[in-house]
Scaffold this motif. Structure first.
Motif, short mmCIF file in Angstrom:
data_model
loop_
_atom_site.label_atom_id
_atom_site.label_comp_id
_atom_site.label_asym_id
_atom_site.label_seq_id
_atom_site.Cartn_x
_atom_site.Cartn_y
_atom_site.Cartn_z
N ILE A 1 1.24 -1.04 -0.54
CA ILE A 1 0.03 0.30 -0.21
C ILE A 1 0.72 1.58 0.24
N ILE A 2 2.00 0.85 0.13
CA ILE A 2 3.08 2.12 0.02
C ILE A 2 3.59 2.76 -1.27
N PRO A 3 2.80 3.80 -2.05
CA PRO A 3 2.96 4.03 -3.02
C PRO A 3 4.57 3.58 -3.84
N ARG A 4 4.54 3.20 -5.13
CA ARG A 4 5.92 3.01 -5.07
C ARG A 4 7.03 3.38 -5.80
N VAL A 5 6.43 4.72 -5.46
CA VAL A 5 7.63 6.14 -6.08
C VAL A 5 8.09 6.07 -4.25
N VAL A 6 7.64 6.28 -3.61
CA VAL A 6 7.79 6.00 -2.20
C VAL A 6 9.09 5.06 -1.97
N VAL A 7 8.47 4.23 -2.41
CA VAL A 7 9.22 2.55 -1.59
C VAL A 7 10.78 2.68 -2.75
N ALA A 8 11.17 2.93 -3.96
CA ALA A 8 11.90 3.10 -4.57
C ALA A 8 12.67 4.17 -3.94
N MET A 9 12.57 5.38 -3.25
CA MET A 9 13.56 6.39 -3.22
C MET A 9 13.17 6.27 -1.59
N ILE A 10 13.19 5.19 -1.09
CA ILE A 10 13.06 4.10 0.20
C ILE A 10 14.64 3.74 -0.19
N PHE B 1 6.49 -6.93 -16.87
CA PHE B 1 7.10 -5.96 -18.03
C PHE B 1 6.82 -5.24 -18.24
N GLN B 2 6.64 -4.16 -17.49
CA GLN B 2 5.36 -3.36 -17.31
C GLN B 2 6.05 -2.43 -15.98
N VAL B 3 7.68 -2.48 -15.59
CA VAL B 3 8.02 -1.64 -14.31
C VAL B 3 8.94 -0.52 -15.13
N PHE B 4 7.99 0.11 -14.12
CA PHE B 4 8.36 1.56 -14.96
C PHE B 4 9.18 2.67 -13.97
N THR B 5 8.13 3.26 -12.46
CA THR B 5 8.62 3.94 -11.51
C THR B 5 10.06 3.69 -11.30
N GLN B 6 10.01 2.22 -10.58
CA GLN B 6 11.77 1.83 -9.87
C GLN B 6 12.66 2.39 -10.54
N VAL B 7 12.39 1.66 -11.87
CA VAL B 7 13.91 2.57 -12.97
C VAL B 7 13.86 4.00 -13.06
N PHE B 8 12.71 4.35 -13.13
CA PHE B 8 12.55 5.91 -13.40
C PHE B 8 13.76 7.04 -12.73
N VAL B 9 13.02 6.39 -10.60
CA VAL B 9 13.19 7.20 -9.45
C VAL B 9 14.97 6.98 -9.32
N MET B 10 14.99 4.88 -9.35
CA MET B 10 15.90 4.48 -8.58
C MET B 10 17.84 5.46 -9.48
N THR B 11 17.64 4.83 -11.27
CA THR B 11 18.76 4.85 -11.76
C THR B 11 18.49 5.59 -13.53
N GLU B 12 17.15 5.89 -13.58
CA GLU B 12 16.73 7.00 -14.79
C GLU B 12 17.43 5.80 -16.20
N THR C 1 19.59 -0.95 -16.77
CA THR C 1 18.56 -0.64 -15.82
C THR C 1 16.99 -0.36 -17.02
N THR C 2 17.63 -0.52 -18.10
CA THR C 2 16.37 0.61 -18.95
C THR C 2 15.88 -0.92 -19.71
N THR C 3 14.40 -0.59 -18.49
CA THR C 3 12.91 -1.34 -19.54
C THR C 3 11.97 -1.14 -20.54
N LEU C 4 11.84 -1.82 -21.71
CA LEU C 4 10.88 -2.24 -22.43
C LEU C 4 9.69 -0.75 -22.33
N VAL C 5 8.89 -0.23 -21.33
CA VAL C 5 8.32 0.71 -20.83
C VAL C 5 8.76 2.03 -20.17
N TYR C 6 10.31 1.81 -20.32
CA TYR C 6 11.15 3.25 -20.00
C TYR C 6 11.76 3.48 -20.92
#
Length: 299
Positions: A122-131, A234-245, A252-257
């Motif tokens: 229930i924690i937003p993915r952005v917060v998880v990635a930042m932590i 296959f839809q991972v985006f938030t973790q990549v965007f926040v943690m490594t770009e 770490t560039t995935t298809l959605v990114y």
């Protein structure tokens, strides 16, 4: 009764219309927000549209598809996504099933443990990635502090192409296993206790009960969990965007990114739509294969 009479035909149409009226709102919403966008994306993938220039889209046929299949970065993004999926789906499903089995047993405070394991969901993915981005920090991060406590050298987790994707996988596992855990708990609690009691009377141990009773009856739940987890991976985006770009070195560039970069950094909307269509068709094919392999004769 003559079925050819007008009154009989009207009654049949009324019977057909009643269920259609009930599902009409869902059909309208699905058409508006799913089928129409998918069709628009496919049409856009056949066009060349550089939105930054202000020019109208130009029809180019399958040129975008020919380009992306010959593009080295697309292939790298594809294999990065496959690596992420292999690292998260089997491990995540196995951890979730193990937690569900433990928390379905008669232990104390299991309601509290269930809540603890579900909180990351229930924690937003952005917060998880930042932590976890702070925890994987090269200097002062919690992970490196633990390693240094055991005499190991600090690791630049997110700056090393060999470790960056693994750090994202760990982050995703921590944030996602609780969801499938709840799904498996629901599946376990739907299995009648009489089956296990009869097996114990026959002398079956815990492992034999799991192999011959729990797992076969849990296959529909397992199928759901695997398909949903695969689509999400296959839809991972938030973790990549926040943690490594997408870095370092595109590792770490995935298809959605990659779709995001192509559309909103390079402004190539047609090319990005082509990648999205390939991703959609690939997920559809993969889901059908999983349904074929994991389906049971009981459903």
């Amino acid at each position: 009764m003559d079925r050819n009479r007008p009154g009989s035909l009207v009654a049949s149409l009324q019977r057909m219309a009643t269920p259609l009226l009930f599902v009409a709102p869902i059909l309208i919403l699905a058409t508006t927000f799913y089928f129409v966008p998918v069709f628009k994306a496919f049409m856009l993938s056949l066009q060349k549209w550089l939105i930054i220039t202000g020019q109208e889209p130009e029809f180019v046929g399958l040129a975008n598809y020919r380009e992306l299949f010959g593009e080295r970065r697309f292939k790298t993004a594809f294999w990065n996504t496959v690596y992420y999926a292999v690292g998260t789906v089997p491990v995540g499903v196995a951890i979730s099933l193990g937690l569900a089995l433990l928390l379905d047993a008669p232990i104390r405070f299991k309601a509290g443990f269930r809540a603890i394991f579900f909180i990351p969901v229930i924690i937003p993915r952005v917060v998880v990635a930042m932590i976890w981005g702070f925890m994987f920090g090269a200097y002062g991060g919690a992970v490196n502090q633990i390693l240094q406590a055991f005499g190991a050298e600090p690791v630049r987790w997110l700056a090393n192409p060999d470790t960056a994707m693994n750090a994202i996988i760990v982050t995703s596992l921590w944030g996602g296993v609780g969801f499938n855990m709840v799904i498996f708990l629901a599946g376990l609690q739907s299995i009648p206790n009489e089956y296990h009691e009869a097996a114990r009377v026959e002398g079956a141990n815990v492992w034999q009960q799991f192999v011959h009773i729990t797992f076969p009856l849990l296959r529909p739940t397992l199928l759901f969990a695997v398909v949903i987890a695969t689509i999400a991976s296959f839809q991972v985006f938030t973790q990549v965007f926040v943690m490594t770009e997408g870095g370092p070195a595109f590792s770490t560039t995935t298809l959605v990114y990659y779709i995001y970069v192509s559309a909103f950094e390079h402004f190539r909307m047609g090319y990005a739509a082509a990648v999205a269509v390939v991703l959609f068709l690939g997920l559809l094919l993969l889901s059908l294969i999983q349904l074929r392999l994991l389906r049971s004769d009981y459903y």
